[in-house]
Design a protein around this motif. Sequence first.
Motif, PDB file in Angstrom:
ATOM      1  N   GLY A   5       8.553   6.820   2.001  1.00  0.00           N
ATOM      2  CA  GLY A   5       7.776   6.922   3.235  1.00  0.00           C
ATOM      3  C   GLY A   5       8.267   7.996   4.189  1.00  0.00           C
ATOM      4  N   ALA A   6       9.581   8.172   4.294  1.00  0.00           N
ATOM      5  CA  ALA A   6      10.129   9.182   5.208  1.00  0.00           C
ATOM      6  C   ALA A   6       9.715  10.588   4.787  1.00  0.00           C
ATOM      7  CB  ALA A   6      11.650   9.067   5.257  1.00  0.00           C
ATOM      8  N   ILE A   7       9.612  10.831   3.483  1.00  0.00           N
ATOM      9  CA  ILE A   7       9.165  12.145   3.001  1.00  0.00           C
ATOM     10  C   ILE A   7       7.683  12.328   3.286  1.00  0.00           C
ATOM     11  CG2 ILE A   7       8.851  13.586   0.950  1.00  0.00           C
ATOM     12  CD1 ILE A   7      11.415  12.249  -0.164  1.00  0.00           C
ATOM     13  N   ARG A   8       6.871  11.286   3.059  1.00  0.00           N
ATOM     14  CA  ARG A   8       5.443  11.375   3.395  1.00  0.00           C
ATOM     15  C   ARG A   8       5.271  11.681   4.877  1.00  0.00           C
ATOM     16  NH1 ARG A   8       5.229   6.662   0.349  1.00  0.00           N
ATOM     17  NH2 ARG A   8       4.545   5.376   2.079  1.00  0.00           N
ATOM     18  N   LYS A   9       6.081  11.034   5.712  1.00  0.00           N
ATOM     19  CA  LYS A   9       5.997  11.245   7.162  1.00  0.00           C
ATOM     20  C   LYS A   9       6.303  12.703   7.516  1.00  0.00           C
ATOM     21  CE  LYS A   9       7.673   9.343  11.520  1.00  0.00           C
ATOM     22  NZ  LYS A   9       8.549   8.335  12.134  1.00  0.00           N
ATOM     23  N   LYS A  10       7.328  13.284   6.907  1.00  0.00           N
ATOM     24  CA  LYS A  10       7.665  14.690   7.174  1.00  0.00           C
ATOM     25  C   LYS A  10       6.524  15.614   6.773  1.00  0.00           C
ATOM     26  CE  LYS A  10      12.663  14.253   6.835  1.00  0.00           C
ATOM     27  NZ  LYS A  10      13.869  14.572   6.090  1.00  0.00           N
ATOM     28  N   ILE A  11       5.891  15.338   5.646  1.00  0.00           N
ATOM     29  CA  ILE A  11       4.760  16.162   5.196  1.00  0.00           C
ATOM     30  C   ILE A  11       3.613  16.070   6.192  1.00  0.00           C
ATOM     31  CG2 ILE A  11       2.969  16.378   3.427  1.00  0.00           C
ATOM     32  CD1 ILE A  11       5.194  15.524   1.399  1.00  0.00           C
ATOM     33  N   VAL A  12       3.292  14.863   6.624  1.00  0.00           N
ATOM     34  CA  VAL A  12       2.200  14.682   7.587  1.00  0.00           C
ATOM     35  C   VAL A  12       2.532  15.382   8.897  1.00  0.00           C
ATOM     36  CG1 VAL A  12       0.974  12.977   8.994  1.00  0.00           C
ATOM     37  CG2 VAL A  12       1.336  12.547   6.559  1.00  0.00           C
ATOM     38  N   GLU A  13       3.750  15.177   9.390  1.00  0.00           N
ATOM     39  CA  GLU A  13       4.131  15.771  10.672  1.00  0.00           C
ATOM     40  C   GLU A  13       4.207  17.295  10.621  1.00  0.00           C
ATOM     41  OE1 GLU A  13       7.708  13.640  11.694  1.00  0.00           O
ATOM     42  OE2 GLU A  13       6.550  11.989  12.583  1.00  0.00           O
ATOM     43  N   SER A  14       4.443  17.866   9.442  1.00  0.00           N
ATOM     44  CA  SER A  14       4.467  19.321   9.326  1.00  0.00           C
ATOM     45  C   SER A  14       3.072  19.904   9.123  1.00  0.00           C
ATOM     46  CB  SER A  14       5.396  19.753   8.187  1.00  0.00           C
ATOM     47  OG  SER A  14       4.871  19.334   6.941  1.00  0.00           O
ATOM     48  N   ASN A  15       2.069  19.046   9.033  1.00  0.00           N
ATOM     49  CA  ASN A  15       0.680  19.473   8.858  1.00  0.00           C
ATOM     50  C   ASN A  15      -0.230  18.803   9.878  1.00  0.00           C
ATOM     51  OD1 ASN A  15       0.616  21.121   6.214  1.00  0.00           O
ATOM     52  ND2 ASN A  15       1.873  19.339   5.728  1.00  0.00           N
ATOM     53  N   LEU A  16       0.205  18.768  11.126  1.00  0.00           N
ATOM     54  CA  LEU A  16      -0.555  18.062  12.163  1.00  0.00           C
ATOM     55  C   LEU A  16      -1.933  18.662  12.404  1.00  0.00           C
ATOM     56  CD1 LEU A  16       2.265  17.244  14.748  1.00  0.00           C
ATOM     57  CD2 LEU A  16       1.143  15.693  13.149  1.00  0.00           C
ATOM     58  N   ALA A  17      -2.108  19.947  12.119  1.00  0.00           N
ATOM     59  CA  ALA A  17      -3.412  20.579  12.316  1.00  0.00           C
ATOM     60  C   ALA A  17      -4.446  20.048  11.325  1.00  0.00           C
ATOM     61  CB  ALA A  17      -3.292  22.095  12.181  1.00  0.00           C
ATOM     62  N   PHE A  18      -3.978  19.539  10.191  1.00  0.00           N
ATOM     63  CA  PHE A  18      -4.872  18.977   9.176  1.00  0.00           C
ATOM     64  C   PHE A  18      -5.195  17.539   9.563  1.00  0.00           C
ATOM     65  CE2 PHE A  18      -5.765  16.786   5.174  1.00  0.00           C
ATOM     66  CZ  PHE A  18      -6.736  17.618   4.641  1.00  0.00           C
ATOM     67  N   ASP A  19      -6.484  17.230   9.705  1.00  0.00           N
ATOM     68  CA  ASP A  19      -6.849  15.876  10.126  1.00  0.00           C
ATOM     69  C   ASP A  19      -7.908  15.261   9.225  1.00  0.00           C
ATOM     70  OD1 ASP A  19      -6.579  13.631  11.764  1.00  0.00           O
ATOM     71  OD2 ASP A  19      -8.292  14.227  12.983  1.00  0.00           O
ATOM     72  N   LYS A  20      -7.837  15.567   7.945  1.00  0.00           N
ATOM     73  CA  LYS A  20      -8.823  15.035   7.015  1.00  0.00           C
ATOM     74  C   LYS A  20      -8.163  14.234   5.901  1.00  0.00           C
ATOM     75  CE  LYS A  20     -12.169  18.609   7.973  1.00  0.00           C
ATOM     76  NZ  LYS A  20     -12.987  17.991   8.931  1.00  0.00           N
ATOM     77  N   TRP A  21      -7.145  13.469   6.266  1.00  0.00           N
ATOM     78  CA  TRP A  21      -6.454  12.647   5.281  1.00  0.00           C
ATOM     79  C   TRP A  21      -7.380  11.548   4.786  1.00  0.00           C
ATOM     80  CZ3 TRP A  21      -1.962  14.717   3.898  1.00  0.00           C
ATOM     81  CH2 TRP A  21      -1.291  15.524   4.817  1.00  0.00           C
ATOM     82  N   GLU A  22      -7.530  11.454   3.489  1.00  0.00           N
ATOM     83  CA  GLU A  22      -8.400  10.444   2.888  1.00  0.00           C
ATOM     84  C   GLU A  22      -7.575   9.272   2.371  1.00  0.00           C
ATOM     85  OE1 GLU A  22     -11.730  10.409   2.666  1.00  0.00           O
ATOM     86  OE2 GLU A  22     -11.874  12.312   3.734  1.00  0.00           O
ATOM     87  N   THR A  23      -8.164   8.106   2.384  1.00  0.00           N
ATOM     88  CA  THR A  23      -7.586   6.939   1.733  1.00  0.00           C
ATOM     89  C   THR A  23      -8.196   6.844   0.349  1.00  0.00           C
ATOM     90  OG1 THR A  23      -7.050   5.722   3.733  1.00  0.00           O
ATOM     91  CG2 THR A  23      -7.533   4.409   1.780  1.00  0.00           C
ATOM     92  N   LEU A  24      -7.342   6.642  -0.659  1.00  0.00           N
ATOM     93  CA  LEU A  24      -7.800   6.579  -2.045  1.00  0.00           C
ATOM     94  C   LEU A  24      -7.640   5.153  -2.565  1.00  0.00           C
ATOM     95  CD1 LEU A  24      -6.060   9.817  -3.362  1.00  0.00           C
ATOM     96  CD2 LEU A  24      -8.400   9.560  -2.498  1.00  0.00           C
ATOM     97  N   VAL A  25      -8.724   4.628  -3.138  1.00  0.00           N
ATOM     98  CA  VAL A  25      -8.719   3.260  -3.673  1.00  0.00           C
ATOM     99  C   VAL A  25      -9.189   3.316  -5.124  1.00  0.00           C
ATOM    100  CG1 VAL A  25      -9.644   0.924  -3.427  1.00  0.00           C
ATOM    101  CG2 VAL A  25      -9.246   2.328  -1.383  1.00  0.00           C
ATOM    102  N   HIS A  26      -8.313   2.901  -6.041  1.00  0.00           N
ATOM    103  CA  HIS A  26      -8.683   2.860  -7.452  1.00  0.00           C
ATOM    104  C   HIS A  26      -9.825   1.851  -7.637  1.00  0.00           C
ATOM    105  CE1 HIS A  26      -8.410   2.016 -11.761  1.00  0.00           C
ATOM    106  NE2 HIS A  26      -7.877   3.235 -11.837  1.00  0.00           N
ATOM    107  N   PRO A  27     -10.758   2.127  -8.564  1.00  0.00           N
ATOM    108  CA  PRO A  27     -11.894   1.207  -8.763  1.00  0.00           C
ATOM    109  C   PRO A  27     -11.492  -0.228  -9.116  1.00  0.00           C
ATOM    110  CG  PRO A  27     -12.278   3.263  -9.939  1.00  0.00           C
ATOM    111  CD  PRO A  27     -10.881   3.330  -9.394  1.00  0.00           C
ATOM    112  N   SER A  28     -10.317  -0.427  -9.708  1.00  0.00           N
ATOM    113  CA  SER A  28      -9.911  -1.791 -10.068  1.00  0.00           C
ATOM    114  C   SER A  28      -9.152  -2.508  -8.943  1.00  0.00           C
ATOM    115  CB  SER A  28      -9.042  -1.777 -11.338  1.00  0.00           C
ATOM    116  OG  SER A  28      -7.796  -1.166 -11.073  1.00  0.00           O
ATOM    117  N   ALA A  29      -8.892  -1.818  -7.847  1.00  0.00           N
ATOM    118  CA  ALA A  29      -8.227  -2.459  -6.698  1.00  0.00           C
ATOM    119  C   ALA A  29      -9.216  -3.388  -6.007  1.00  0.00           C
ATOM    120  CB  ALA A  29      -7.714  -1.406  -5.730  1.00  0.00           C
ATOM    121  N   HIS A  30      -8.713  -4.475  -5.444  1.00  0.00           N
ATOM    122  CA  HIS A  30      -9.553  -5.431  -4.724  1.00  0.00           C
ATOM    123  C   HIS A  30      -9.067  -5.507  -3.277  1.00  0.00           C
ATOM    124  CE1 HIS A  30     -11.496  -6.867  -8.364  1.00  0.00           C
ATOM    125  NE2 HIS A  30     -10.299  -6.831  -8.931  1.00  0.00           N
TER     126      HIS A  30
END
Length: 142
Positions: A5-30
């Motif tokens: 999570g800390a690495i994901r946070k650094k990536i997000v914080e270094s790309n603050l201008a990008f605001d189109k983060w998508e949530t991905l849900v596999h078809p078999s997830a409920h």
Amino acid sequence: AIQEGAIRKKIVESNLAFDKWETLVHPSAHIARTVNIGKGCMFFMNSIVSVDSSIGDFSLCYFSSTISNDCEIGKYVSIMSNVSVSEYVKIKDEAYLSAGSSVNPNIVIGASSRVAVGGIVTNDCKDGTLISGTNSILDIFK
């Protein structure tokens, strides 16, 4: 997917201008209709999230993980394969639950805490706690 999570946070914080983060849900997830899901989350095969729970931004629910009803999952949380989170659990930001771990009902897991493979969380734990085995808590991340 980046598991830490800390690495994901650094990536997000270094790309603050990008605001189109998508949530991905596999078809078999409920995912229940009443679940509140943040941006940039990922739900892998056979993951389950029950009613009235919330999943914070950029959190991951890996293969066959289960989150019961009325849980609150913070931002950048990693819930790995075959993890079972019982009802009314609160997991704070950047916590990491390793494969096969379990969390009993009504538990709070502190920010940046880690649950080892197969660990069973039976008591609340403060920020930065390492949980290994059954009810074994080691405060080593301070």
